[in-house]
Design a protein around this motif. Structure first.
Motif, PDB file in Angstrom:
ATOM      1  N   TRP A   4       0.811  -1.216   0.000  1.00  0.00           N
ATOM      2  CA  TRP A   4       0.000   0.000   0.000  1.00  0.00           C
ATOM      3  C   TRP A   4       0.846   1.270   0.000  1.00  0.00           C
ATOM      4  O   TRP A   4       0.320   2.363  -0.066  1.00  0.00           O
ATOM      5  N   ASP A   5       2.169   1.143   0.104  1.00  0.00           N
ATOM      6  CA  ASP A   5       3.038   2.295   0.329  1.00  0.00           C
ATOM      7  C   ASP A   5       2.853   3.442  -0.659  1.00  0.00           C
ATOM      8  O   ASP A   5       2.964   4.587  -0.280  1.00  0.00           O
ATOM      9  N   ARG A   6       2.612   3.143  -1.915  1.00  0.00           N
ATOM     10  CA  ARG A   6       2.516   4.210  -2.918  1.00  0.00           C
ATOM     11  C   ARG A   6       1.074   4.654  -3.164  1.00  0.00           C
ATOM     12  O   ARG A   6       0.826   5.523  -3.971  1.00  0.00           O
ATOM     13  N   THR A   7       0.143   4.072  -2.471  1.00  0.00           N
ATOM     14  CA  THR A   7      -1.265   4.393  -2.660  1.00  0.00           C
ATOM     15  C   THR A   7      -1.593   5.719  -1.980  1.00  0.00           C
ATOM     16  O   THR A   7      -1.253   5.927  -0.824  1.00  0.00           O
ATOM     17  N   THR A   8      -2.264   6.603  -2.721  1.00  0.00           N
ATOM     18  CA  THR A   8      -2.645   7.911  -2.193  1.00  0.00           C
ATOM     19  C   THR A   8      -4.165   8.031  -2.180  1.00  0.00           C
ATOM     20  O   THR A   8      -4.824   7.749  -3.183  1.00  0.00           O
ATOM     21  N   ILE A   9      -4.691   8.476  -1.062  1.00  0.00           N
ATOM     22  CA  ILE A   9      -6.134   8.606  -0.874  1.00  0.00           C
ATOM     23  C   ILE A   9      -6.461  10.051  -0.520  1.00  0.00           C
ATOM     24  O   ILE A   9      -5.864  10.622   0.392  1.00  0.00           O
ATOM     25  N   LEU A  10      -7.407  10.622  -1.250  1.00  0.00           N
ATOM     26  CA  LEU A  10      -7.906  11.963  -0.968  1.00  0.00           C
ATOM     27  C   LEU A  10      -9.140  11.839  -0.081  1.00  0.00           C
ATOM     28  O   LEU A  10     -10.111  11.167  -0.449  1.00  0.00           O
ATOM     29  N   GLY A  30      -0.597   2.664   6.286  1.00  0.00           N
ATOM     30  CA  GLY A  30       0.518   2.934   5.383  1.00  0.00           C
ATOM     31  C   GLY A  30       0.168   3.698   4.131  1.00  0.00           C
ATOM     32  O   GLY A  30       0.998   3.848   3.235  1.00  0.00           O
ATOM     33  N   PHE A  31      -1.062   4.200   4.038  1.00  0.00           N
ATOM     34  CA  PHE A  31      -1.469   4.971   2.868  1.00  0.00           C
ATOM     35  C   PHE A  31      -1.001   6.417   2.994  1.00  0.00           C
ATOM     36  O   PHE A  31      -0.968   6.971   4.093  1.00  0.00           O
ATOM     37  N   ALA A  32      -0.675   7.030   1.873  1.00  0.00           N
ATOM     38  CA  ALA A  32      -0.450   8.472   1.830  1.00  0.00           C
ATOM     39  C   ALA A  32      -1.828   9.124   1.725  1.00  0.00           C
ATOM     40  O   ALA A  32      -2.718   8.592   1.052  1.00  0.00           O
ATOM     41  N   ILE A  52      -3.766  10.022  -7.242  1.00  0.00           N
ATOM     42  CA  ILE A  52      -4.863   9.764  -6.305  1.00  0.00           C
ATOM     43  C   ILE A  52      -5.490   8.438  -6.723  1.00  0.00           C
ATOM     44  O   ILE A  52      -5.970   8.295  -7.840  1.00  0.00           O
ATOM     45  N   ASP A  53      -5.456   7.470  -5.819  1.00  0.00           N
ATOM     46  CA  ASP A  53      -5.962   6.133  -6.117  1.00  0.00           C
ATOM     47  C   ASP A  53      -7.396   5.922  -5.646  1.00  0.00           C
ATOM     48  O   ASP A  53      -8.099   5.059  -6.157  1.00  0.00           O
ATOM     49  N   LEU A  54      -7.808   6.704  -4.643  1.00  0.00           N
ATOM     50  CA  LEU A  54      -9.143   6.561  -4.083  1.00  0.00           C
ATOM     51  C   LEU A  54      -9.586   7.907  -3.534  1.00  0.00           C
ATOM     52  O   LEU A  54      -8.803   8.600  -2.887  1.00  0.00           O
ATOM     53  N   LEU A  55     -10.820   8.260  -3.808  1.00  0.00           N
ATOM     54  CA  LEU A  55     -11.449   9.446  -3.229  1.00  0.00           C
ATOM     55  C   LEU A  55     -12.415   8.965  -2.161  1.00  0.00           C
ATOM     56  O   LEU A  55     -13.293   8.138  -2.434  1.00  0.00           O
ATOM     57  N   ILE A  56     -12.234   9.452  -0.931  1.00  0.00           N
ATOM     58  CA  ILE A  56     -13.188   9.193   0.142  1.00  0.00           C
ATOM     59  C   ILE A  56     -13.835  10.527   0.456  1.00  0.00           C
ATOM     60  O   ILE A  56     -13.161  11.479   0.838  1.00  0.00           O
TER      61      ILE A  56
END
Length: 125
Positions: A4-10, A30-32, A52-56
């Motif tokens: 998950w290290d490179r995964t970015t979530i907004l 471990g998410f950014a 950005i991999d996921l928008l919450i």
């Protein structure tokens, strides 16, 4: 948790306590994370070059709501996955129409439930 290290979530949430909780959980995994308090603050991030991999997003944001934000986000990033946060219990019974790559979690939620939902929406690796 290296996958998950490179995964970015907004995370777009106007309630400070909820935003802090969500960001804390994601950071522990471990998410950014990127943060915005409203849709107007999130739009430039979504239209920018940042990964950005996921928008919450909360559905009930002031001004532009979460549904509208997701629509704009997917215009800029068609493959973007979206996890909606809501206090609307009917969403849990799947009475809200979700597009492909979208899901919903009802507040208040348990940490484990939230973690499982996030992981299910992201590719491993």
């Amino acid at each position: 948790m290296a996958e998950w290290d490179r995964t970015t979530i907004l995370v777009v949430e106007d309630e400070t306590v909820i935003q802090l909780l969500v960001v804390d959980i994601l950071s522990e995994l471990g998410f950014a994370t990127l943060e915005a308090r409203d849709a107007d603050s999130a739009v430039p991030l979504l239209r920018g070059a940042q990964r950005i991999d996921l928008l919450i997003t909360d559905i009930g944001l002031p001004g532009m709501n979460g549904w509208e934000l997701a629509r704009l986000a997917r215009e800029a990033r068609p493959a973007l996955k979206v996890l909606f946060l809501t206090g609307y219990e009917a969403a849990e019974r799947q009475e809200l129409a979700m597009d492909e790559g979208q899901d919903v979690i009802v507040k208040p939620f348990e940490t484990g439930q939230f973690e499982a939902k996030v992981r299910s929406m992201l590719p491993v690796g």
